[in-house]
Scaffold this motif. Structure first.
Motif, PDB file in Angstrom:
ATOM      1  N   ALA A   1       0.824  -1.222   0.000  1.00  0.00           N
ATOM      2  CA  ALA A   1       0.000   0.000   0.000  1.00  0.00           C
ATOM      3  C   ALA A   1       0.852   1.262   0.000  1.00  0.00           C
ATOM      4  O   ALA A   1       0.321   2.358   0.149  1.00  0.00           O
ATOM      5  CB  ALA A   1      -0.924  -0.002   1.213  1.00  0.00           C
TER       6      ALA A   1
ATOM      7  N   GLU B   1     -10.430  -6.317  -5.693  1.00  0.00           N
ATOM      8  CA  GLU B   1     -11.284  -5.125  -5.644  1.00  0.00           C
ATOM      9  C   GLU B   1     -12.322  -5.248  -4.521  1.00  0.00           C
ATOM     10  O   GLU B   1     -12.593  -4.289  -3.794  1.00  0.00           O
ATOM     11  CB  GLU B   1     -11.966  -4.925  -6.986  1.00  0.00           C
TER      12      GLU B   1
ATOM     13  N   ILE C   1     -10.380  -4.945  -1.156  1.00  0.00           N
ATOM     14  CA  ILE C   1      -9.973  -3.568  -0.888  1.00  0.00           C
ATOM     15  C   ILE C   1     -11.168  -2.724  -0.468  1.00  0.00           C
ATOM     16  O   ILE C   1     -11.076  -1.875   0.432  1.00  0.00           O
ATOM     17  CB  ILE C   1      -9.284  -2.974  -2.136  1.00  0.00           C
TER      18      ILE C   1
ATOM     19  N   ALA D   1     -10.999  -0.910   2.993  1.00  0.00           N
ATOM     20  CA  ALA D   1     -10.812   0.540   2.959  1.00  0.00           C
ATOM     21  C   ALA D   1     -11.743   1.261   3.918  1.00  0.00           C
ATOM     22  O   ALA D   1     -11.443   2.354   4.400  1.00  0.00           O
ATOM     23  CB  ALA D   1     -11.024   1.056   1.538  1.00  0.00           C
TER      24      ALA D   1
ATOM     25  N   LEU E   1      -4.962   2.728   3.487  1.00  0.00           N
ATOM     26  CA  LEU E   1      -4.961   2.304   2.097  1.00  0.00           C
ATOM     27  C   LEU E   1      -5.095   3.501   1.174  1.00  0.00           C
ATOM     28  O   LEU E   1      -5.864   4.425   1.447  1.00  0.00           O
ATOM     29  CB  LEU E   1      -6.118   1.316   1.845  1.00  0.00           C
TER      30      LEU E   1
ATOM     31  N   GLN F   1      -6.058   5.865  -2.116  1.00  0.00           N
ATOM     32  CA  GLN F   1      -7.288   6.015  -2.900  1.00  0.00           C
ATOM     33  C   GLN F   1      -7.158   5.352  -4.269  1.00  0.00           C
ATOM     34  O   GLN F   1      -8.134   4.882  -4.834  1.00  0.00           O
ATOM     35  CB  GLN F   1      -7.607   7.511  -3.063  1.00  0.00           C
TER      36      GLN F   1
ATOM     37  N   HIS G   1      -6.680   2.509  -6.129  1.00  0.00           N
ATOM     38  CA  HIS G   1      -6.671   1.064  -5.938  1.00  0.00           C
ATOM     39  C   HIS G   1      -5.893   0.359  -7.037  1.00  0.00           C
ATOM     40  O   HIS G   1      -5.427  -0.772  -6.832  1.00  0.00           O
ATOM     41  CB  HIS G   1      -8.098   0.540  -5.880  1.00  0.00           C
TER      42      HIS G   1
END
Length: 485
Positions: free
Chosen positions: A226, A404, A407, A411, A417, A419, A421
């Motif tokens: 990250a 996805e 995350i 998030a 994390l 922004q 992605h």
């Protein structure tokens, strides 16, 4: 005429009522037959004895096909203890456990519900024949007959014997399940632990957090994937550095596994296969050096000097033991709480026990013999560990979809994390490519898919059994060489 007509009409009414009654009986019997109820008596008499036997067999087959009972399902046979004696002289015994027997049978790739039935059949056989004291060989002979009766023959019996040898010899086993996020590492590790009856599963995420919060280890709260890096090489070097820190945190567990011969499964992202492969290469180099030293020591030129040195060392060890025994008694007074641990071993020192109790001389000699035996056991070289690194890989499309979703859920609770992605997914992809690059060095890379997950688990089960078998063969081939030298 009127009366006769009335009687005929009455007869007609009577006949029609009887016919209606028969029709009603036929309809009820049809309804009962369709609903699965018992047939009427006049139909039951037509069934032959063979048909009844066939129906009983069908009922028994249906009962066997029912789902397996839960782990806590008990039987009346569980209240009877069966002692299984071990050793040539039958010095030790253990109480037969159906649950532990089931676990051993599932290791050989026998389905769980069949393993439960085989264990219960074995307990019934022993209890019904009043075999409450059996040897290990007799128990295994009866077990193998029941396995063959169920269709699990030579291959499964050989696996059972191999796994019992593996546990008896205490060969260390370390399974590394590597991979990035959302590749099924935790699921694979727990499933393999259940199938192979391996109790210890370690997660590197837990070790990472413990090291970060409770020590001064150079680890940050933001995961490596990250963060922002200028180049992929910088990302990989930072990932390898963190893996080395986690490897130091795992040193105690790995040493215990090597020393006690306990199998362990380690899973997580912070696993760099190069560290563990390098350790294995160092171990091979050390073993080669030890063999060279042993060959040089066995040369005839050094035999005389070796015997003289052994005699001098024995005299020196005896003097040191005598002085240590007296010093340990004096130091025990000032040790406080630690004397409770050392008192069990050294309370029968012959130098001091002769003055206190002359009867304890024989016991002192016995304790010294036990200490010497324990020392010789410790000096024996441990079996070569079996290290099995596995990298889990997923297709780009499936992995991206799972990442996805992962995350998005993470998030909401983690503010660390980024922004973007796409950058995070790209970092994880770089780490996965780095882990899969060791495939050229013989590392096993397994493709994971949701559609073929059970088949992949079965393949990994068979693969680990093969690795254990190769490790046992290597240990057996080395043991006669060590005995001859």
């Amino acid at each position: 005429m009127g009366a006769n007509q009335q009687t005929r009409m009455g007869d007609g009414l009577g006949l029609s009522s009887v016919a209606e009654g028969r029709g009603a009986i036929d309809q009820t019997t049809m309804v009962r037959a369709a609903s699965g109820a018992d047939p009427p008596p006049f139909l039951q008499t037509r069934m032959t004895h063979k048909e009844k036997e066939k129906e009983k067999e069908k009922e028994e087959e249906q009962e066997e096909e029912k789902p397996s009972p839960s782990r806590n399902a008990s039987s009346k046979y569980d209240f009877v203890k069966v002692k299984v004696w071990l050793g040539e002289n039958a010095d030790h015994y253990y109480v037969l456990s159906r649950f532990l027997l089931c676990r051993m049978l599932t290791v050989t790739k026998i389905p769980n519900h069949v393993a439960i039935k085989i264990a219960l059949e074995l307990k019934k056989l022993l209890v019904d024949n009043s075999l409450l004291d059996v040897s290990q060989s007799d128990l295994e002979a009866n077990l193998f007959k029941l396995m063959e009766k169920r269709g699990y023959g030579e291959d499964y019996i050989n696996r059972y014997k191999m796994m019992t040898r593996f546990h008896h010899q205490r060969v260390p086993l370390v399974v590394l399940v590597c991979g990035t996020a959302c590749t099924g590492k935790s699921t694979i590790a727990t499933q393999l632990a259940g199938r192979l009856n391996l109790p210890n599963v370690l997660q590197t995420d837990m070790v990472y957090e413990l090291l970060r919060t409770s020590t001064d280890a150079p680890l940050t709260s933001v995961p490596v994937w990250a963060r922002d890096f200028d180049s992929p090489e910088e990302l990989i070097t930072e990932f390898c550095r963190e893996c080395r820190v986690v490897r130091k945190g795992l040193a105690g567990d790995l040493k215990k596994a090597m020393k006690d011969g306990k199998p362990i499964i380690i899973e997580g992202i912070h696993l760099d296969p190069s560290i563990y492969l390098m350790d294995e290469e160092k171990r091979d180099d050390n073993s080669k050096m030890e063999k060279k030293v042993a060959e040089s020591e066995n040369s005839p030129a050094t035999v005389k000097s070796k015997t003289e040195k052994q005699q001098e060392n024995e005299l020196h060890e005896k003097r040191m033991d005598d002085s240590q025994e007296c010093m340990s008694e004096e130091g025990r007074i000032s040790e406080g709480l630690s004397c409770a641990k050392s008192h069990v071993i050294s309370s029968s020192d012959p130098a001091c026990s002769k003055e206190k109790n002359p009867r304890a001389e024989g016991e002192g000699h016995k304790d010294l013999d036990l200490q010497k035996n324990n020392a010789t056991k410790k000096d024996k070289p441990a079996a070569e560990p079996i290290i099995v690194p596995i990298v889990l890989r997923m297709s780009d499309f499936d992995h991206k979809a799972l990442l996805e979703e992962w995350i998005a859920t993470r998030a909401s609770r983690d503010n660390c994390l980024p922004q973007d992605h796409r950058k995070l997914i790209n970092n994880l992809k770089l780490i996965q490519d780095y882990l899969c690059s060791f495939e050229s060095q013989g590392l096993t890379v397994v493709d994971i898919s949701a559609n073929s997950f059970p088949q992949t688990l079965d393949w990994l089960h068979s693969y680990l059994l093969q690795c254990i078998e190769r490790g046992l063969l290597a240990a057996c081939s080395e043991s006669p060489k060590q005995g001859g030298s």
